[in-house]
Enzyme design. Structure first.
Site, PDB file in Angstrom:
ATOM      1  N   HIS A   1      61.001 131.560  80.255  1.00  0.00           N
ATOM      2  CA  HIS A   1      60.777 131.574  81.752  1.00  0.00           C
ATOM      3  C   HIS A   1      60.471 129.895  82.238  1.00  0.00           C
ATOM      4  O   HIS A   1      59.631 129.327  81.616  1.00  0.00           O
ATOM      5  CB  HIS A   1      59.710 132.488  82.458  1.00  0.00           C
ATOM      6  CG  HIS A   1      60.247 133.800  81.910  1.00  0.00           C
ATOM      7  ND1 HIS A   1      60.691 134.629  82.844  1.00  0.00           N
ATOM      8  CD2 HIS A   1      60.018 134.749  80.868  1.00  0.00           C
ATOM      9  CE1 HIS A   1      61.174 135.959  82.284  1.00  0.00           C
ATOM     10  NE2 HIS A   1      60.505 135.803  81.030  1.00  0.00           N
TER      11      HIS A   1
ATOM     12  N   ASP B   1      61.949 134.005  90.130  1.00  0.00           N
ATOM     13  CA  ASP B   1      61.073 134.187  88.753  1.00  0.00           C
ATOM     14  C   ASP B   1      59.707 133.790  88.885  1.00  0.00           C
ATOM     15  O   ASP B   1      59.450 132.612  88.616  1.00  0.00           O
ATOM     16  CB  ASP B   1      61.859 133.893  87.660  1.00  0.00           C
ATOM     17  CG  ASP B   1      61.278 134.179  86.223  1.00  0.00           C
ATOM     18  OD1 ASP B   1      60.024 134.859  86.019  1.00  0.00           O
ATOM     19  OD2 ASP B   1      61.755 133.864  85.306  1.00  0.00           O
TER      20      ASP B   1
END
Lengths: 554, 554
Positions: free
Chosen positions: A366, A193
């Site tokens: 995130h 990610d």
């Protein structure tokens, strides 16, 4: 000589963009798909509802696909399923909440027959030549997982969307042990990610938000209206916990919020104390300091519940003086102005609005740089593919990996349709496969293309001017018209003189064409278009779309 | 009994928005105007070029206006002058650079006859009953000033756009002595910049950016492309200084950049060492490490030089591998996606892009909370009007003032058109004056209103479908058509069946109307529109604009 075994990783979405994640893992003639998401249109796609990956490649290879692994239940990971599964009948693997959210979508799309398999972290599944391990993750939605995909050519690790959260609200921490174990045994390739790779340091824990929510509820005098992403179940939990603590009942407003609260509480992801949940129409029976409203609209979406409440356009609730509105989200890029507009409206109505990121009402889901470094260090892959990010993020992630000792040539900054191919001899970029975006507009899937978009954009800039003339088939003379119709160009009532000029110019152009023997319709239309275009630009410096329409009476 | 003396402050722009600043100061029958700016259209105004304040109030009182005081040369403070001065011939007061930038605008607009008066900080001017003191400011453009406006009812202080910068690159620091002196003598009302009121702490000094620019130039191997706001002359100076230090020649690209560099160097605001400036076509004669290009496009504007260079669409320069691109600005709200797209393109071309705000390539020109507190404390006004900000910022600024002891009832969070009226008895909000926004589209000033904008938005969503029929005047029967033309709705070549259906449905509708004796055109058109609208929505879930056009042959 036997054919060489090939392992391919083919991103069909999610690279060079935040959204519509979809990745193909192929070993010879067996395919696994990781995620099937959508993205939302930007201002270059007027009128478009949704965007999904162009999955032609999957359809062309449909008999090779063994299953779809879903890392978590966000729209950018599940939103393309209702379209993809019309054409591809394969089983879906995901955690309980992920499948709950998917099933709601599929039954709406009359795809209730699709087979789903609930999986848990630390379980594994054998799919053809692949063995897939599910690894507990940590993200802004519960039930997020990473994947360890064992293939005859080595192990692929896919992080899914993740952050480290040492004090998560639910679900336990990211399974650092499993990622480390895989890394220790040797990982061929990591997909990680990249969303927050531009941010130094660590992403803060979800639990910090809970403390700030608690304080806001404690000091609120009137109603509390709490806006957040519906899918952020832990955030909703923290709001519900605070509401209960301060003796407020909770009403849920907005389609997706109602939907997620129902699914998440049914599946045990939300703990709502008995008697806390009320219907919206019960609010009137309570004092203002007994009310909490959970609502959608944290992104300033024009049709969302919060926006409607702020514009007195909601059927049941209007914001008024004394309300405390908590916007527990940051604007997604592109939504900044809409969110700011909402906040201004709420202030004007006399509400107390708690919105700044400095108020600590939101943390990202995130990983920031230090977390990304930890992931790279635990998994220590031979090859690296940064995913889930715009191009500059992928580049930055590649740079980060290089700092940690992964040679730059072992990192593939790929695009949608890129084929990263592994054999016993190493890895390389192979020829691209067909890929791209498919636009959804109403019921149309892919029927709006660049020409239609270009026309919509032109129409939005200076509008349209339509010229209609009926001609005599016998003589070529004008029997009726020219009549002029415009929309989005000038205010007609104040422009009569100009519109009469246009008629006159058109008439003269027709006469001149007739004198010069020009009778082909295409040529006539071009003449009208050219003459009017020049005239209008001189007069107004605008370029409306000009549509001459001719009809003929035999 | 004599009439009571009245002092009025009337904002005509700049409140509830960032942009188009314009404030009326009126004492009985004498008016001063502070600033006359424009704003840029948002996504709710497709096709619009510029927005200026509706200054009907000034036109209605044109013989009362004594002059226009301009605080600095940014577009949101000077951009409306070319329009306003067509209707209002009054002198303009500003510093040298401010007037230089205004004069370029006015000669372009053939308004060269307008009288301008150059003023300097610490000077003052008598205008009717007013005495105006000019106070040295500090902002992201040189020549910024604040105003002390002495009236018979007391002194008004207007900060202009400001920050504190103890180590400015040019122009000296904000004149804290003068603001303090005015405060000490007693100030009736302060109008202060609210742009950065949401930011805690202090705004950093422009000089810090210079250090980072120097480092970036020092380590750059190939060409350096430096993108910034053209008006940020001190920023340009720092780039030019670094270029000279590292033996680079400087080429200037982009209309506004060329314009500002010419004006600022002619007026002595830019110090460009002899021989440093080159023409763009001389770049080819230099080695890449001898080149610096100053360019517009830091906001990702589609037509700007940087965007064109990134898209290989610029006549002279294309970005290539080895270039270092410095984006020395942060995106203005609404431009985030365009800036990000540009950065991605530049990375794809192999450029090194220095862009993150963490790279220290930009500082704001506006005061943060601690600076705003200092201003309030120095000036210690009786009344306070937060200006230059969106509504939530004005509210936050009012809150800040309250913390510093200004009673909430003495702060006016006003709107465009509000009249804040002072008499010997105190201050109050009086009735509003006519105000609003005027949209500029091409040559049209104010001829695009809400109806035209609504049509443009509808056209951009689902396009248009035009139905043309020629009728017999005698029988009412169809002589030609129905013909169908669409734009922005569906891709026509793939939609033949649907378009034939539409023709057939239209024909049947006409027949039914004829049988029912419906012959009025308005009724016929309504019938066609209703039937087609329903049909198209059922088939496509889209709502194109439907325009039936009838013609008649007698």
């Amino acid at each position: 000589m036997t054919k060489e075994n090939k392992l391919q990783i083919i991103p069909l979405g999610g690279l060079g963009e935040i959204g519509k994640n979809m990745t193909v893992i192929r070993y010879n003639n067996q395919i696994l798909l990781v995620d099937a998401g959508l993205s939302f249109p930007d201002e270059e796609m007027p009128g478009i509802d949704l965007v999904i990956p162009d999955y032609t490649y999957l359809i062309e290879n449909k008999e090779l696909v063994l299953g779809i692994l879903i890392t978590h239940g966000h729209e950018d990971h599940i939103g393309a399923l209702p379209y993809l599964l019309r054409d591809l009948n394969v089983p879906i693997y995901g955690t309980r909440l992920t499948l709950g959210l998917i099933q709601a979508k599929l039954s709406e799309a009359k795809l209730g027959h699709v087979v789903t398999h609930e999986i848990k972290p630390r379980e594994s599944v054998k799919l053809g030549v692949f063995k897939v391990e599910f690894i507990n993750g940590s993200h802004s939605i519960p039930g997020s997982i990473g994947l360890g995909i064992h293939t005859p050519l080595g192990t692929i690790v896919h992080t899914g969307d993740f952050k480290l959260d040492y004090t998560p609200v639910s679900g336990g921490i990211l399974d650092v042990h499993k990622f480390s174990e895989l890394g220790d045994k040797g990982v061929l390739c990591l997909l990680s990610d990249s969303t927050n790779v531009e941010r130094p340091g660590f992403t803060r824990s979800e639990r910090l938000v809970g403390q700030n929510i608690d304080e806001a509820f404690e000091s609120a005098q009137g109603r509390v209206i709490f806006a957040s992403f519906a899918s952020n179940v832990n955030r909703l939990q923290q709001a519900i916990t605070a509401a209960f603590k301060y003796h407020r009942k909770v009403a849920v407003v907005g389609r997706s919020m109602v939907n997620v609260v129902a699914i998440a509480s049914e599946l045990g992801y939300l703990n709502i104390p008995e008697g806390t949940l009320i219907e919206v129409d019960e609010i009137v029976n309570l004092r203002v300091n007994e009310v909490c409203i959970l609502t959608t609209g944290s992104q300033g979406e024009p049709m969302s519940a919060l926006t409607r409440m702020a514009m007195h356009d909601h059927r049941q609730i209007s914001i008024c003086a004394g309300d405390t509105v908590i916007i527990s989200a940051t604007p997604i890029p592109g939504n900044e102005k809409a969110v700011a507009r909402n906040i201004d409206m709420l202030f004007k109505l006399g509400a107390k609005v708690i919105y700044e990121s400095i108020s600590g009402m939101h943390v990202s889901g995130h990983a920031s740089q230090e977390e990304l470094k930890l992931m790279l260090s635990m998994v220590k892959p031979k090859y690296f593919i940064p995913v889930h990010g715009e191009y500059r993020m992928l580049m930055k992630h590649a740079e980060l990996a290089e700092q940690l000792g992964i040679p730059r040539e072992n990192t593939f900054v790929a695009e949608i349709g890129s084929v990263i191919e592994f054999t016993h001899h190493g890895a390389k970029m192979a020829d691209k496969v067909s890929s791209g975006r498919t636009l959804i507009d109403g019921l149309g899937v892919g029927d709006v293309g660049n020409i239609v978009l270009r026309d919509r954009k032109q129409l939005s800039q200076d509008g349209i001017l339509i010229v209609v003339i009926t001609l005599s088939g016998a003589t070529g003379g004008i029997l009726a018209g020219p009549d002029i119709v415009t929309r989005g160009f000038v205010y007609v009532r104040e422009s009569e003189i100009m519109l009469n000029e246009i008629k006159e110019i058109t008439r003269k152009t027709m006469v001149r064409c007739q004198q010069n023997g020009i009778r082909e319709w295409a040529a006539l239309k071009n003449q009208i278009r050219d003459v009017l275009s020049k005239h209008l630009y001189d007069k107004t410096k605008r370029r409306p779309m000009i549509i001459p329409i001719l009809q003929e009476i035999k």
